[in-house]
Structure formats: structure tokens, C-alpha cells
Design an enzyme around this catalytic site. Structure first.
Site, PDB file in Angstrom:
ATOM      1  N   HIS A   1       1.184   0.979 -13.195  1.00 14.56           N
ATOM      2  CA  HIS A   1       1.845  -0.254 -13.602  1.00 14.56           C
ATOM      3  C   HIS A   1       3.355  -0.022 -13.604  1.00 14.56           C
ATOM      4  O   HIS A   1       3.833   0.990 -14.125  1.00 14.56           O
ATOM      5  CB  HIS A   1       1.377  -0.663 -14.999  1.00 14.56           C
TER       6      HIS A   1
ATOM      7  N   GLY B   1       0.788  -1.237   0.000  1.00 15.88           N
ATOM      8  CA  GLY B   1       0.000   0.000   0.000  1.00 15.88           C
ATOM      9  C   GLY B   1       0.810   1.272   0.000  1.00 15.88           C
ATOM     10  O   GLY B   1       0.295   2.335   0.384  1.00 15.88           O
ATOM     11  N   SER B   2       2.055   1.217  -0.464  1.00 12.29           N
ATOM     12  CA  SER B   2       2.852   2.455  -0.434  1.00 12.29           C
ATOM     13  C   SER B   2       2.328   3.488  -1.438  1.00 12.29           C
ATOM     14  O   SER B   2       2.405   4.694  -1.178  1.00 12.29           O
ATOM     15  CB  SER B   2       4.331   2.158  -0.683  1.00 12.29           C
TER      16      SER B   2
ATOM     17  N   ARG C   1     -14.274 -15.876 -11.024  1.00 10.87           N
ATOM     18  CA  ARG C   1     -13.784 -14.492 -11.129  1.00 10.87           C
ATOM     19  C   ARG C   1     -14.949 -13.521 -11.255  1.00 10.87           C
ATOM     20  O   ARG C   1     -14.923 -12.427 -10.687  1.00 10.87           O
ATOM     21  CB  ARG C   1     -12.875 -14.349 -12.354  1.00 10.87           C
TER      22      ARG C   1
ATOM     23  N   GLU D   1       6.957   6.146  -8.858  1.00  5.98           N
ATOM     24  CA  GLU D   1       5.508   5.893  -8.778  1.00  5.98           C
ATOM     25  C   GLU D   1       4.879   6.838  -7.766  1.00  5.98           C
ATOM     26  O   GLU D   1       3.784   7.370  -7.983  1.00  5.98           O
ATOM     27  CB  GLU D   1       5.230   4.440  -8.360  1.00  5.98           C
TER      28      GLU D   1
HETATM   29  N1  NHR Z   1      -7.876  -5.465 -15.143  1.00  8.72           N
HETATM   30  C1  NHR Z   1      -8.095  -5.075 -16.404  1.00  8.72           C
HETATM   31  N2  NHR Z   1      -9.197  -5.525 -16.999  1.00  8.72           N
HETATM   32  N3  NHR Z   1      -7.265  -4.243 -17.084  1.00  8.72           N
HETATM   33  C2  NHR Z   1      -6.147  -3.824 -16.488  1.00  8.72           C
HETATM   34  O1  NHR Z   1      -5.334  -3.031 -17.182  1.00  8.72           O
HETATM   35  C3  NHR Z   1      -5.842  -4.214 -15.161  1.00  8.72           C
HETATM   36  C4  NHR Z   1      -6.760  -5.045 -14.514  1.00  8.72           C
HETATM   37  C5  NHR Z   1      -6.517  -5.493 -13.200  1.00  8.72           C
HETATM   38  C6  NHR Z   1      -5.356  -5.133 -12.575  1.00  8.72           C
HETATM   39  C7  NHR Z   1      -3.117  -4.078 -12.573  1.00  8.72           C
HETATM   40  C8  NHR Z   1      -2.064  -4.881 -13.351  1.00  8.72           C
HETATM   41  C9  NHR Z   1      -0.686  -4.258 -13.240  1.00  8.72           C
HETATM   42  O2  NHR Z   1      -0.579  -3.045 -13.103  1.00  8.72           O
HETATM   43  C10 NHR Z   1      -4.420  -4.329 -13.226  1.00  8.72           C
HETATM   44  C11 NHR Z   1      -4.669  -3.843 -14.508  1.00  8.72           C
HETATM   45  C12 NHR Z   1      -2.564  -8.289 -11.793  1.00  8.72           C
HETATM   46  C13 NHR Z   1      -2.165  -9.137 -12.821  1.00  8.72           C
HETATM   47  C14 NHR Z   1      -2.237 -10.628 -12.664  1.00  8.72           C
HETATM   48  O3  NHR Z   1      -1.794 -11.366 -13.525  1.00  8.72           O
HETATM   49  C15 NHR Z   1      -1.723  -8.569 -14.001  1.00  8.72           C
HETATM   50  C16 NHR Z   1      -1.699  -7.197 -14.153  1.00  8.72           C
HETATM   51  C17 NHR Z   1      -2.109  -6.354 -13.128  1.00  8.72           C
HETATM   52  C18 NHR Z   1      -2.530  -6.912 -11.941  1.00  8.72           C
HETATM   53  N4  NHR Z   1      -2.843 -11.142 -11.568  1.00  8.72           N
HETATM   54  C19 NHR Z   1      -3.053 -12.557 -11.287  1.00  8.72           C
HETATM   55  C20 NHR Z   1      -4.484 -12.948 -11.642  1.00  8.72           C
HETATM   56  O4  NHR Z   1      -4.666 -14.138 -11.954  1.00  8.72           O
HETATM   57  C21 NHR Z   1      -2.876 -12.874  -9.835  1.00  8.72           C
HETATM   58  C22 NHR Z   1      -1.517 -12.535  -9.321  1.00  8.72           C
HETATM   59  C23 NHR Z   1      -1.449 -12.549  -7.789  1.00  8.72           C
HETATM   60  O5  NHR Z   1      -2.506 -12.672  -7.128  1.00  8.72           O
HETATM   61  O6  NHR Z   1      -0.339 -12.350  -7.257  1.00  8.72           O
HETATM   62  O7  NHR Z   1      -5.407 -12.132 -11.527  1.00  8.72           O
HETATM   63  O8  NHR Z   1       0.315  -5.000 -13.366  1.00  8.72           O
HETATM   64  C1  GAR Z   2       3.864  -1.162  -7.202  1.00 11.57           C
HETATM   65  O1  GAR Z   2       5.159  -1.192  -7.761  1.00 11.57           O
HETATM   66  C2  GAR Z   2       2.825  -1.213  -8.307  1.00 11.57           C
HETATM   67  O2  GAR Z   2       3.190  -0.478  -9.450  1.00 11.57           O
HETATM   68  C3  GAR Z   2       2.819  -2.673  -8.613  1.00 11.57           C
HETATM   69  O3  GAR Z   2       2.963  -3.329  -7.376  1.00 11.57           O
HETATM   70  C4  GAR Z   2       3.580  -2.443  -6.451  1.00 11.57           C
HETATM   71  C5  GAR Z   2       2.628  -2.220  -5.312  1.00 11.57           C
HETATM   72  O4  GAR Z   2       3.264  -1.535  -4.273  1.00 11.57           O
HETATM   73  N1  GAR Z   2       1.616  -3.055  -9.233  1.00 11.57           N
HETATM   74  C6  GAR Z   2       1.526  -4.187  -9.892  1.00 11.57           C
HETATM   75  O5  GAR Z   2       2.474  -4.903 -10.097  1.00 11.57           O
HETATM   76  C7  GAR Z   2       0.140  -4.523 -10.368  1.00 11.57           C
HETATM   77  N2  GAR Z   2       0.188  -5.796 -10.980  1.00 11.57           N
HETATM   78  P1  GAR Z   2       2.413  -0.821  -3.144  1.00 11.57           P
HETATM   79  O6  GAR Z   2       1.414  -1.849  -2.616  1.00 11.57           O
HETATM   80  O7  GAR Z   2       3.425  -0.481  -2.108  1.00 11.57           O
HETATM   81  O8  GAR Z   2       1.747   0.363  -3.753  1.00 11.57           O
END
Ligand code: NHR
Ligand code: GAR
Length: 217
Positions: free
Chosen positions: A110, A17-18, A66, A175
Site C-alpha cells: 500500500h 505491474g511494476s 462483488r 516499494e
Molecule cells: N481487500 C481487503 N479486504 N483488505 C485489504 O486490505 C485490501 C483489499 C483489496 C485491495 C489494496 C488496497 C490498497 O493497497 C487492497 C487491500 C483498492 C481500493 C478501492 O477503493 C482500496 C484499497 C486498495 C485497493 N478500490 C475501488 C473498489 O471499489 C475501485 C477503484 C478502482 O477500480 O480504481 O473496489 O490501496
Molecule cells: C503502487 O504504487 C501500489 O502501491 C499502488 O498502486 C501502484 C501500482 O503500481 N497500490 C494501490 O494503490 C492499491 N490500491 P504497479 O502496478 O506499477 O505495481
């Protein structure tokens, strides 16, 4: 700034949560209506509670699909009637129905210079590819993962001797600069999307695109 009512946001987190903290500490002209996590043990929830922000956990493991999780999450968010949903280290991919419901009202940070390295493990992949510039991107969320209109980016060098941890820390520091900056633009109603490209209107910095890029000092 326009004189419309103050906007509210709901922040979604999964862990530390930073980024959420950087948003709260920026004292933006926004009301943080709630922080919602898909994990009860997310460290960031403690900070939000200390700040008196409403916190909620919706554990994805408690849902059969989901879609069922997405529906419960959407309902929880809607109860707060936010103007914007802010993904801040939220780790669950959201389905098309969820994204459609919040179209144009959901933003993410991201940890890469999109469209490079969408998805997970961005710092490891950047090191494996040997790129010399890496960074972070704030973008509107669309159904296509990590491909929505780009609001702001920050670039950092990849330095000799970097490992995943040192690179992630360098990106994270940026970020914490660009997410509050982007949300301030949203609060001030300065973000305009045209043909999939975000512009920042009436920028004090001159209104050109360079205002949407920060280079690490
Ligand atoms: N959802 C949509 N539809 N579009 C985006 O652009 C999204 C989103 C949900 C989350 C964040 C994203 C990132 O910034 C985000 C963008 C999780 C995964 C993932 O593979 C990928 C990208 C992002 C967030 N998650 C796995 C899953 O099966 C679980 C991984 C885990 O729990 O550690 O959902 O990177
Ligand atoms: C951050 O680096 C964010 O960009 C990334 O995870 C970290 C969360 O840190 N997000 C993802 O990778 C989404 N898939 P935080 O919890 O300290 O904000």
C-alpha cells in the site's frame, strides 16, 4: 533457509505491474504460478507473458455482484494452489468471505505509511495534509481495508515542490525494494505474527524491528 519445498505465489494486478516486475526480477526462491488481472488491458500482463508466466484476466465488470467476482477470482487462484496471494497494485476491494478463505496467506503493498492514509489517492492526501514523511507498507490482508499486520515499511521525505507524480515516483522506488524483501522473508519462512505484530526471525541483520524499516537514501 529451511529445506522445505519451494513455495509458490499468485500475483494479482490491475495495471502497470511494476511491483510484479520487481518481484520477478528479484529472482526470489519462489515460483510465480500465475499473474491474474481484473483488467484485460493491464500493461503488466505483457511482461508476465514474455516471462512465460501463466496469465489470466477475470474482468470484474462481467459479474453481477462483488461476491460473484470474488468467488470466480478465488476459484482461479485456488487452481494454482499458491502458498501466498500477492496483491501488487490490485485495485478491487475484496469481501470478507474472500479474505477469510486466504487468511494469513495474502499480502499487499500500500502506498502510504499505514495506518496513515488507507484507501485511495494516498499521495494527494499526504500532500494536502502537509506530512513531511511518507512511504509504503507491506502488510497481510485482513477484512479491515489496509489494516493488516505490517511486514515492512519504507519511509521517504516529502520535499518542497513535490506534486503527486514526483512523490509517487519516490515512494514507488522504495516499494520495489521492500516488496521483494518481504517476499524473501516469506519464502524463507521467517515471518511470525504474534498479537497482530509481524516479526522477522533469525535476521542476519540482528533480528530487531529496524530490519523491517527502510529509509530512502
Ligand atoms: N481487500 C481487503 N479486504 N483488505 C485489504 O486490505 C485490501 C483489499 C483489496 C485491495 C489494496 C488496497 C490498497 O493497497 C487492497 C487491500 C483498492 C481500493 C478501492 O477503493 C482500496 C484499497 C486498495 C485497493 N478500490 C475501488 C473498489 O471499489 C475501485 C477503484 C478502482 O477500480 O480504481 O473496489 O490501496
Ligand atoms: C503502487 O504504487 C501500489 O502501491 C499502488 O498502486 C501502484 C501500482 O503500481 N497500490 C494501490 O494503490 C492499491 N490500491 P504497479 O502496478 O506499477 O505495481
Amino acid at each position: 533457509m529451511k529445506s522445505t519445498a519451494i513455495k509458490s505465489i499468485v500475483i494479482l494486478i490491475s495495471g502497470r505491474g511494476s511491483n510484479m516486475r520487481s518481484i520477478v526480477e528479484a529472482r526470489l526462491p519462489l515460483r510465480v504460478a500465475a499473474v491474474i488481472s481484473n483488467r484485460a488491458d493491464a500493461a503488466g500482463l505483457g511482461y508476465a507473458r514474455e516471462k512465460g508466466i501463466a496469465v489470466e484476466t477475470i474482468d470484474h465488470r462481467g459479474f453481477p455482484t462483488r461476491e460473484a467476482f470474488d468467488a470466480a477470482l478465488a476459484a482461479a487462484i485456488e487452481r494454482h494452489r499458491p502458498d501466498l496471494v500477492v496483491l501488487a497494485g490490485f485495485m478491487r476491494i475484496l469481501g470478507d468471505a474472500f479474505v477469510a478463505r486466504f487468511a494469513g496467506r495474502m499480502i499487499n503493498i500500500h502506498p502510504s505509511l499505514l495506518p496513515m492514509f488507507p484507501g485511495l489517492h494516498t499521495h494527494r492526501r499526504a500532500l494536502e495534509e502537509g506530512v513531511k514523511v511518507h512511504g509504503a507498507t507491506v502488510h497481510f490482508v485482513t477484512p479491515s481495508l489496509d489494516h493488516g499486520p505490517i511486514v515492512a515499511q519504507a519511509a521517504v521525505p516529502v520535499l518542497p515542490g513535490d506534486d503527486e507524480q514526483t512523490l509517487a515516483a519516490r515512494v514507488l522506488a522504495q516499494e520495489h525494494r521492500i516488496y521483494p524483501m518481504a517476499l524473501r522473508w516469506f519464502a524463507e519462512e521467517r515471518l511470525v505474527i504474534r498479537d497482530g505484530v509481524v516479526r522477522v526471525t533469525d535476521s542476519k541483520a540482528g533480528g530487531d524491528d529496524t530490519a523491517q524499516l527502510l529509509m530512502a537514501p
